[in-house]
Design a protein around this motif. Structure first.
Motif, PDB file in Angstrom:
ATOM      1  N   THR A   8      32.783  36.897  33.126  1.00 41.13           N
ATOM      2  CA  THR A   8      33.566  36.364  32.705  1.00 41.13           C
ATOM      3  C   THR A   8      33.085  36.321  30.792  1.00 41.13           C
ATOM      4  O   THR A   8      32.170  35.799  29.971  1.00 41.13           O
ATOM      5  CB  THR A   8      33.332  34.950  32.279  1.00 41.13           C
ATOM      6  N   SER A   9      32.261  37.968  30.843  1.00 42.52           N
ATOM      7  CA  SER A   9      31.479  38.550  29.627  1.00 42.52           C
ATOM      8  C   SER A   9      31.997  38.270  28.163  1.00 42.52           C
ATOM      9  O   SER A   9      31.384  38.165  27.059  1.00 42.52           O
ATOM     10  CB  SER A   9      31.162  39.648  29.810  1.00 42.52           C
ATOM     11  N   CYS A  10      32.797  38.832  28.560  1.00 45.90           N
ATOM     12  CA  CYS A  10      34.404  38.395  27.006  1.00 45.90           C
ATOM     13  C   CYS A  10      35.653  38.105  27.065  1.00 45.90           C
ATOM     14  O   CYS A  10      36.003  37.130  27.154  1.00 45.90           O
ATOM     15  CB  CYS A  10      33.857  40.550  26.652  1.00 45.90           C
ATOM     16  N   ASP A  11      36.380  39.094  27.033  1.00 44.22           N
ATOM     17  CA  ASP A  11      37.533  38.239  26.654  1.00 44.22           C
ATOM     18  C   ASP A  11      38.624  38.776  28.531  1.00 44.22           C
ATOM     19  O   ASP A  11      39.921  38.806  28.384  1.00 44.22           O
ATOM     20  CB  ASP A  11      38.307  39.292  25.979  1.00 44.22           C
ATOM     21  N   GLU A  12      38.024  38.616  29.409  1.00 44.18           N
ATOM     22  CA  GLU A  12      38.665  39.168  31.059  1.00 44.18           C
ATOM     23  C   GLU A  12      37.366  38.274  31.973  1.00 44.18           C
ATOM     24  O   GLU A  12      36.704  38.644  31.868  1.00 44.18           O
ATOM     25  CB  GLU A  12      38.768  40.720  31.453  1.00 44.18           C
ATOM     26  N   THR A  13      38.854  37.665  32.099  1.00 46.47           N
ATOM     27  CA  THR A  13      38.348  36.841  33.627  1.00 46.47           C
ATOM     28  C   THR A  13      38.513  37.576  34.911  1.00 46.47           C
ATOM     29  O   THR A  13      40.105  37.559  35.392  1.00 46.47           O
ATOM     30  CB  THR A  13      39.314  35.343  34.365  1.00 46.47           C
ATOM     31  N   GLY A  14      37.559  38.282  35.584  1.00 51.28           N
ATOM     32  CA  GLY A  14      37.385  38.384  36.961  1.00 51.28           C
ATOM     33  C   GLY A  14      36.712  37.828  37.677  1.00 51.28           C
ATOM     34  O   GLY A  14      36.302  37.942  37.811  1.00 51.28           O
ATOM     35  N   LEU A  15      37.587  38.369  38.805  1.00 48.79           N
ATOM     36  CA  LEU A  15      37.187  37.998  40.758  1.00 48.79           C
ATOM     37  C   LEU A  15      36.933  38.901  41.512  1.00 48.79           C
ATOM     38  O   LEU A  15      38.195  39.571  41.098  1.00 48.79           O
ATOM     39  CB  LEU A  15      37.544  36.198  40.781  1.00 48.79           C
ATOM     40  N   ALA A  16      36.424  39.160  42.533  1.00 46.10           N
ATOM     41  CA  ALA A  16      36.188  40.277  43.834  1.00 46.10           C
ATOM     42  C   ALA A  16      35.542  39.713  44.422  1.00 46.10           C
ATOM     43  O   ALA A  16      34.349  39.009  44.478  1.00 46.10           O
ATOM     44  CB  ALA A  16      36.845  41.762  42.564  1.00 46.10           C
ATOM     45  N   ILE A  17      35.855  39.799  46.016  1.00 41.26           N
ATOM     46  CA  ILE A  17      35.058  39.800  46.645  1.00 41.26           C
ATOM     47  C   ILE A  17      34.772  41.459  47.662  1.00 41.26           C
ATOM     48  O   ILE A  17      35.924  42.443  47.868  1.00 41.26           O
ATOM     49  CB  ILE A  17      36.133  38.724  48.379  1.00 41.26           C
ATOM     50  N   TYR A  18      34.037  41.596  47.686  1.00 39.72           N
ATOM     51  CA  TYR A  18      33.198  42.716  48.406  1.00 39.72           C
ATOM     52  C   TYR A  18      32.209  42.381  49.526  1.00 39.72           C
ATOM     53  O   TYR A  18      31.254  41.295  49.612  1.00 39.72           O
ATOM     54  CB  TYR A  18      31.964  43.690  46.999  1.00 39.72           C
ATOM     55  N   ASP A  19      32.819  43.163  50.998  1.00 41.45           N
ATOM     56  CA  ASP A  19      32.215  43.161  52.115  1.00 41.45           C
ATOM     57  C   ASP A  19      30.523  44.532  52.160  1.00 41.45           C
ATOM     58  O   ASP A  19      31.877  45.305  52.041  1.00 41.45           O
ATOM     59  CB  ASP A  19      32.885  42.896  53.199  1.00 41.45           C
ATOM     60  N   THR A  20      30.308  43.762  52.538  1.00 39.38           N
ATOM     61  CA  THR A  20      28.609  45.499  52.573  1.00 39.38           C
ATOM     62  C   THR A  20      29.548  45.993  53.753  1.00 39.38           C
ATOM     63  O   THR A  20      28.692  47.625  53.619  1.00 39.38           O
ATOM     64  CB  THR A  20      27.799  44.655  52.915  1.00 39.38           C
ATOM     65  N   GLU A  45      35.230  30.484  21.326  1.00 34.80           N
ATOM     66  CA  GLU A  45      35.587  29.955  21.835  1.00 34.80           C
ATOM     67  C   GLU A  45      36.552  29.234  22.334  1.00 34.80           C
ATOM     68  O   GLU A  45      37.172  29.481  23.441  1.00 34.80           O
ATOM     69  CB  GLU A  45      35.917  28.825  20.713  1.00 34.80           C
ATOM     70  N   LEU A  46      37.639  30.610  21.925  1.00 37.33           N
ATOM     71  CA  LEU A  46      39.139  30.547  22.930  1.00 37.33           C
ATOM     72  C   LEU A  46      38.853  31.321  24.149  1.00 37.33           C
ATOM     73  O   LEU A  46      39.511  30.637  25.073  1.00 37.33           O
ATOM     74  CB  LEU A  46      40.233  31.547  22.348  1.00 37.33           C
ATOM     75  N   ALA A  47      38.347  32.226  23.916  1.00 38.54           N
ATOM     76  CA  ALA A  47      37.679  32.477  25.213  1.00 38.54           C
ATOM     77  C   ALA A  47      37.020  32.099  26.345  1.00 38.54           C
ATOM     78  O   ALA A  47      37.727  32.174  27.427  1.00 38.54           O
ATOM     79  CB  ALA A  47      36.878  34.446  25.150  1.00 38.54           C
ATOM     80  N   SER A  48      36.091  31.272  25.691  1.00 35.55           N
ATOM     81  CA  SER A  48      34.885  30.454  26.747  1.00 35.55           C
ATOM     82  C   SER A  48      36.201  29.126  27.354  1.00 35.55           C
ATOM     83  O   SER A  48      36.374  29.120  28.854  1.00 35.55           O
ATOM     84  CB  SER A  48      34.478  29.628  25.796  1.00 35.55           C
ATOM     85  N   ARG A  49      36.881  29.092  27.402  1.00 32.32           N
ATOM     86  CA  ARG A  49      38.191  27.572  27.168  1.00 32.32           C
ATOM     87  C   ARG A  49      39.191  28.459  28.493  1.00 32.32           C
ATOM     88  O   ARG A  49      39.570  27.847  29.021  1.00 32.32           O
ATOM     89  CB  ARG A  49      39.098  26.502  25.817  1.00 32.32           C
ATOM     90  N   ASP A  50      39.506  29.632  27.775  1.00 34.55           N
ATOM     91  CA  ASP A  50      40.728  30.698  28.859  1.00 34.55           C
ATOM     92  C   ASP A  50      39.832  30.839  29.805  1.00 34.55           C
ATOM     93  O   ASP A  50      41.022  30.615  31.488  1.00 34.55           O
ATOM     94  CB  ASP A  50      41.239  31.578  28.127  1.00 34.55           C
ATOM     95  N   HIS A  51      38.527  30.783  30.185  1.00 35.58           N
ATOM     96  CA  HIS A  51      38.474  31.088  31.861  1.00 35.58           C
ATOM     97  C   HIS A  51      37.983  29.815  32.658  1.00 35.58           C
ATOM     98  O   HIS A  51      37.724  30.667  33.444  1.00 35.58           O
ATOM     99  CB  HIS A  51      36.140  31.854  31.074  1.00 35.58           C
ATOM    100  N   ILE A  52      37.888  28.918  31.554  1.00 33.44           N
ATOM    101  CA  ILE A  52      37.747  27.549  32.242  1.00 33.44           C
ATOM    102  C   ILE A  52      39.187  27.199  33.256  1.00 33.44           C
ATOM    103  O   ILE A  52      39.243  26.970  34.031  1.00 33.44           O
ATOM    104  CB  ILE A  52      37.490  26.401  31.405  1.00 33.44           C
ATOM    105  N   ARG A  53      40.293  27.629  32.583  1.00 31.00           N
ATOM    106  CA  ARG A  53      41.717  27.081  33.426  1.00 31.00           C
ATOM    107  C   ARG A  53      42.000  28.453  33.817  1.00 31.00           C
ATOM    108  O   ARG A  53      42.614  28.491  34.917  1.00 31.00           O
ATOM    109  CB  ARG A  53      42.153  27.552  31.954  1.00 31.00           C
ATOM    110  N   ARG A  54      41.062  29.496  34.158  1.00 29.41           N
ATOM    111  CA  ARG A  54      41.598  30.951  34.989  1.00 29.41           C
ATOM    112  C   ARG A  54      40.592  30.689  36.742  1.00 29.41           C
ATOM    113  O   ARG A  54      41.309  31.402  37.061  1.00 29.41           O
ATOM    114  CB  ARG A  54      41.444  31.636  33.751  1.00 29.41           C
ATOM    115  N   LEU A  55      40.076  30.250  35.874  1.00 27.97           N
ATOM    116  CA  LEU A  55      38.706  30.882  37.012  1.00 27.97           C
ATOM    117  C   LEU A  55      38.901  30.195  38.583  1.00 27.97           C
ATOM    118  O   LEU A  55      39.182  30.762  39.655  1.00 27.97           O
ATOM    119  CB  LEU A  55      36.762  29.570  37.203  1.00 27.97           C
ATOM    120  N   LEU A  56      39.756  29.346  38.591  1.00 26.46           N
ATOM    121  CA  LEU A  56      39.857  28.444  40.401  1.00 26.46           C
ATOM    122  C   LEU A  56      41.150  28.877  41.323  1.00 26.46           C
ATOM    123  O   LEU A  56      41.335  29.028  41.930  1.00 26.46           O
ATOM    124  CB  LEU A  56      39.955  26.486  40.022  1.00 26.46           C
TER     125      LEU A  56
END
Length: 343
Positions: A8-20, A45-56
């Motif tokens: 969530t460093s800027c304007d993209e919300t990215g999640l992933a699962i990596y298995d070693t 500020e808009l970026a931060s608020r959107d990350h909150i909406r997208r994470l779950l």
């Protein structure tokens, strides 16, 4: 070890699962391009608020794709910097709190280390050692890499990063946000011989970069035409600019490989998806017996997979962050501790 990566460093919300053991199990990304387009750039500020909406929702999406439950996770990695302070804090608070609730370790990951290691997620990853060109909207750096965390800075931009220069030049040409990809598309139809822009700092020793002067030269050409500039001229200027940036980067990469005795180059970051840059480097480096490695385009821009992988490397080595939720808007890459890579 199964690691959830959160970007969530800027304007993209990215999640992933990596298995070693099994590799990348799932990934999901939400881009905020449409949200920020009306403003011509990222509104923090808009970026931060959107990350909150997208994470779950994205968390549920990657867990479902990987056919896992939250309790199947062994660790959580989140981007702790560099980046926008508010956006970083959203991901850090979410990741650290989830890890605490699950009783598993969490780790703050360096954003640019994630980019640097993204090519390791490809079927034929580069072997150490190599030279890395990190090229994005905020960074243009040449790094000598001998292992995970073993980074020696060789050169960097003294002013605008290459990606930043792409975006600013696109704005001069009246292109919509995000400017860099739009400029590259426009350049495809341009005449490469009409405008010959300078290749900054290639006529002297050293591995540093400077793109602000190049941007100013483009501005001068744009002002000459003013309202009379037609579509063909706009495309020709875009092509001339892109050719100048690409050749400058390629010259410095070849110089770094020869000066430091390396035969492998990794290019990473958003600009590494540029087709002309990839082609130029492949052609140029083949002549000196060197190879170039890069991630698939989807893993060149900000994403959770690179954070999950980088985090897995360090979590598997025993690193973890304490309960304090800390982020770093600025964070030197070469200050990271060295570890052994994940097999």
């Amino acid at each position: 070890m199964r690691v959830l990566g959160i970007e969530t460093s800027c304007d993209e919300t990215g999640l992933a699962i990596y298995d070693t053991q099994a590799g990348l199990l799932a990934e999901a990304l939400h881009s905020q391009v449409d949200l920020h387009a009306a403003y011509g750039g990222v509104v923090p500020e808009l970026a931060s608020r959107d990350h909150i909406r997208r994470l779950l929702p994205l968390l549920e999406q990657v867990l479902a794709e990987a056919k896992l439950d939250r309790r199947d996770l062994d660790g959580i990695a989140y981007t702790a910097g560099p980046g926008l302070a508010g956006a970083l804090m959203v991901g850090a608070a979410f990741g650290r709190s989830l890890a605490w609730a699950l009783g598993i370790p969490a780790l703050g990951v360096h954003h640019m280390e994630g980019h640097l290691l993204a090519p390791m997620l490809e079927p034929e990853p580069p072997a150490f050692p190599f030279i890395a060109l990190l090229v994005s909207g905020g960074h243009t750096q040449l790094v000598d890499v001998t292992g995970v965390g073993c980074y020696r800075m060789l050169g960097e931009s003294l002013d605008d990063a290459a990606g930043e220069a792409f975006d600013k030049t696109a704005k001069l040409l009246g292109l919509p946000y995000p400017g860099g990809p739009e400029l590259a598309r426009l350049a495809e139809s341009g005449d490469p011989t009409r405008f010959r822009f300078p290749r900054p700092m290639t006529d002297r020793p050293g591995l540093d970069f400077s793109f602000s002067g190049l941007k100013t030269r483009v501005l001068t050409e744009v002002q000459k035409f003013g309202e009379t500039m037609d579509a063909a001229t706009r495309a020709d200027i875009a092509r001339g600019f892109e050719e100048a940036v690409v050749e400058t980067l390629a010259i410095k990469c070849e110089r770094a490989l020869q000066e430091h005795g390396r035969t492998r180059l990794v290019i990473a970051g958003g600009v590494s998806a540029n087709k002309r840059l990839r082609k130029d480097l492949e052609t140029r480096l083949k002549k000196i017996g060197a190879g170039v490695f890069y991630a698939r385009p989807a893993l060149c821009t900000d994403n959770g997979a690179m954070i999950a992988y980088a985090g897995a490397c360090r979590l598997a080595a025993g690193e973890q962050s304490d309960l304090d939720i800390g982020t770093r808007a600025r964070w030197p890459l070469d200050s990271l501790p060295a570890i052994e890579p994940v097999a």
